[in-house]
Design a protein around this motif. Structure first.
Motif, mmCIF file in Angstrom:
data_model
loop_
_atom_site.group_PDB
_atom_site.id
_atom_site.type_symbol
_atom_site.label_atom_id
_atom_site.label_comp_id
_atom_site.label_asym_id
_atom_site.label_seq_id
_atom_site.Cartn_x
_atom_site.Cartn_y
_atom_site.Cartn_z
ATOM 1 N N ASN A 1 0.868 -1.125 -0.082
ATOM 2 C CA ASN A 1 0.083 0.037 -0.075
ATOM 3 C C ASN A 1 1.038 1.344 -0.060
ATOM 4 O OD1 ASN A 1 0.277 0.754 3.025
ATOM 5 N ND2 ASN A 1 -0.178 -1.392 2.946
ATOM 6 N N THR A 2 0.317 2.327 -0.491
ATOM 7 C CA THR A 2 1.068 3.599 -0.657
ATOM 8 C C THR A 2 0.489 4.618 0.293
ATOM 9 O OG1 THR A 2 -0.548 4.169 -2.356
ATOM 10 C CG2 THR A 2 1.614 3.296 -3.060
ATOM 11 N N SER A 3 -0.637 4.336 0.880
ATOM 12 C CA SER A 3 -1.276 5.228 2.007
ATOM 13 C C SER A 3 -2.260 4.633 2.797
ATOM 14 C CB SER A 3 -1.798 6.512 1.347
ATOM 15 O OG SER A 3 -3.014 6.186 0.601
ATOM 16 N N THR A 4 -2.702 5.234 4.051
ATOM 17 C CA THR A 4 -3.753 4.785 4.749
ATOM 18 C C THR A 4 -4.946 5.701 4.557
ATOM 19 O OG1 THR A 4 -2.270 3.373 6.047
ATOM 20 C CG2 THR A 4 -4.567 4.036 6.941
ATOM 21 N N LYS A 5 -6.169 5.329 4.285
ATOM 22 C CA LYS A 5 -7.381 6.125 4.503
ATOM 23 C C LYS A 5 -8.256 6.190 5.657
ATOM 24 C CE LYS A 5 -10.603 8.132 1.372
ATOM 25 N NZ LYS A 5 -11.583 8.171 0.378
ATOM 26 N N ARG A 6 -8.265 7.228 6.334
ATOM 27 C CA ARG A 6 -8.996 7.040 7.603
ATOM 28 C C ARG A 6 -10.663 7.129 7.288
ATOM 29 N NH1 ARG A 6 -6.840 8.533 13.352
ATOM 30 N NH2 ARG A 6 -5.751 6.679 12.837
ATOM 31 N N TYR A 7 -11.483 6.674 7.704
ATOM 32 C CA TYR A 7 -13.019 6.597 7.237
ATOM 33 C C TYR A 7 -13.797 6.754 8.707
ATOM 34 C CZ TYR A 7 -12.301 5.034 2.272
ATOM 35 O OH TYR A 7 -12.021 4.710 1.405
ATOM 36 N N GLY A 8 -13.981 8.092 9.102
ATOM 37 C CA GLY A 8 -14.735 7.943 10.242
ATOM 38 C C GLY A 8 -16.051 7.598 10.381
ATOM 39 N N LEU A 9 -16.429 7.095 11.510
ATOM 40 C CA LEU A 9 -17.915 6.736 11.872
ATOM 41 C C LEU A 9 -18.843 7.827 12.060
ATOM 42 C CD1 LEU A 9 -16.519 3.994 11.674
ATOM 43 C CD2 LEU A 9 -17.967 3.251 13.433
ATOM 44 N N GLY A 10 -19.907 8.123 11.154
ATOM 45 C CA GLY A 10 -20.676 9.111 11.692
ATOM 46 C C GLY A 10 -22.072 8.630 12.082
#
Length: 516
Positions: free
Chosen positions: A328-337
């Motif tokens: 992987n080249t990056s990490t994407k954070r997905y917040g819970l809403g």
């Protein structure tokens, strides 16, 4: 489970009758009794027909099977110039003793088998390899720590950390341990040691003793010895292995300083290698040929110069990487809403938000689940289709559901997604299960990966839990939504929930997704 075991035994008998064609003349199969460490082990030998010394491969059989398991591949390898000795480990079928579960006695037996192979066949003592599937895989890698004569190992669907396999994220695996116990009772001699440890595991007692027993049987425990002996190690496994999830393999692979290679493919435990055991063309067994040709036979197959990490994503073609970290080249954070009242779904994306909560019953299941051990992910390996649910059937009173926006380009997930959940009002002990799905516009959700996590506190209250989902490689198509489902029960696992209790997921929760 009985029918599954009988199917595997039928497959073994079919292989014995219809072995794969050899490339050159062989001696044919010879059944032998091999003196182990105080017991007699049943085995068979196939060797090249020509004279002279040859590289040799030792195959311990899988849990519940016997030395007939590898006949098709043994015949093929003998035709390629190898002496092949397959044997049934102690405590199984007609071999003597009680099941040692890859313990010290099994290690002593493996060395005795190598002694016998050198003394009774045309094996070259300087070119000894060990390989196997599942139980035989673990014995082979463990053996390389104890016997420096093992110069190359191929471990297919094996384990590196048995504690993680049994208690990953403090959650006991129900179906896989049940199947292992059934096989031992049907065709093995488990003895007081294994029977006692299985009983303790199922009753969730004497946990420290069970973990200590498992550490003795974990290749990770002996990593320094493996590195000192420097065998060439090929590790092959499946993304959906419900016995030995692949995260543990990644950790040991990264710390190996020997010649090494890691291959991961779709499937469940021992499924990626199954057609090869039947003598059919198979990618995992082709890699085994190339590995042993390179490191035992002295033939330059090029495999040693190739990138050491080879992946077959769940829905894409083969990929190669110089290291696990390069996936992987990056990490994407997905917040819970916050959960929307109109559809019972929250937004997955952006920064983690606060000021909301979602309460789940702690003893009720949903249609979101990891499937059935061996079958669900095993079938998907042959069909090319991931396990699927229709997301509207997930009861929002029993689960939390969060879905992302639908991007205009594909999301290439590569690695180990991690879920962080802020929990309030929890009991002292409990379990939640997190599932990551690929959701299309019609509500069809394909399972990408999942994992349970259990907390074992001493008091009720607020806490946060972190769970590393099973490693995966999956392309979420453009226009699809990455979707997280959290509930508290899954038939694959034991849980630590309080009957009639609740678990509340609160703001500050998120998912970190490794992408390329």
């Amino acid at each position: 489970m009985r029918r599954s075991l009988l199917f595997l035994l039928t497959l073994v008998l079919a292989v014995a009758v219809f072995p794969a064609p050899a490339r050159a003349a062989t001696t044919g199969v010879r059944f032998v009794d091999i003196p182990g460490a105080g017991v007699t082990l049943k085995g068979n030998v196939i060797a090249p027909a020509d004279t002279g010394r040859h590289p040799a491969i030792v195959f311990p059989s899988s849990w519940g099977l016997n030395d007939l398991e590898y006949l098709a591949q043994a015949n093929a390898l003998a035709g390629r110039g190898y002496v092949v000795v397959s044997y049934t480990p102690r405590g199984w079928w007609a071999s003597g003793g009680e099941i040692d579960t890859a313990g010290p006695q099994d290690m002593a037996d493996l060395s005795k088998v190598i002694d016998w192979t050198i003394a009774n066949t045309a094996a070259d003592p300087a070119r000894i390899g060990a390989a196997g599937v599942s139980y035989g895989a673990g014995i082979s890698l463990l053996g390389s720590a104890f016997d420096p004569r093992i110069r190359a190992v191929v471990m297919m669907s094996g384990w590196t950390d048995l504690v993680y396999s049994l208690y990953g994220d403090n959650t006991r695996h129900l179906q896989s341990s049940g199947l292992l116990s059934l096989a031992a009772s049907l065709v093995g001699h488990p003895g007081a040691d294994l029977s006692g440890k299985l009983a303790d595991f199922n009753a969730n007692r004497n946990v420290d003793e069970v973990k200590a027993w498992a550490r003795v049987r974990s290749p990770a425990t002996y990593l320094d010895a493996i590195n000192a002996n420097r065998p060439a190690v090929l590790i092959a496994n499946a993304w959906g292995d419900s016995f030995f999830p692949p995260d543990q393999l990644v950790d040991l692979f990264g710390r190996l300083s020997t010649p090494k290679r890691l291959e991961l493919r779709p499937g469940d435990h021992a499924i990626a290698e199954l057609t090869g055991i039947a003598g059919l063309p198979n990618d995992a067994w082709t890699s085994l040929y190339r590995w042993f040709d390179q490191y035992l036979a002295g033939v330059d197959t090029g495999i040693g110069a190739e990138p050491p990490v080879v992946l077959k994503p769940l829905n894409a073609g083969y990929e190669q990487y110089p290291s696990w970290g390069a996936l992987n080249t990056s990490t994407k954070r997905y917040g819970l809403g916050a959960i929307r009242w109109i559809d019972g779904t929250g937004l997955l994306g952006g920064e983690p938000s606060t000021g909301w909560s979602k309460t789940l019953p702690s003893d009720l299941d949903t249609t979101a689940n990891g499937g059935v051990v061996l079958l669900t992910n095993g079938v998907s390996a042959f069909t090319g289709q991931q396990p699927q649910i229709w997301l509207p059937t997930v009861d929002r009173l029993r689960a939390g559901v969060w879905a992302s926006d639908r991007p205009g380009s594909a999301l290439r997930i590569r690695g180990i997604p991690k879920v962080h959940l802020s929990l309030t009002g929890t009991a002292a002990q409990g379990t939640v299960v997190a599932y990551l799905y690929d959701l299309d516009a019609l509500g069809n959700a394909k399972l990408i990966t999942h994992a349970p996590v259990t907390w074992l506190g001493t008091s009720a209250g607020s806490r946060s839990v972190d769970v590393a989902l099973s490693a995966t490689a999956y392309d979420v198509p453009a226009g699809h939504s990455l979707t997280l489902v959290v509930d508290t029960t899954d038939p694959l696992y034991y849980d630590a929930n309080t009957l009639g209790g609740t678990v509340t997921v609160a703001g500050g929760s998120y998912v970190d997704v490794p992408i390329r």
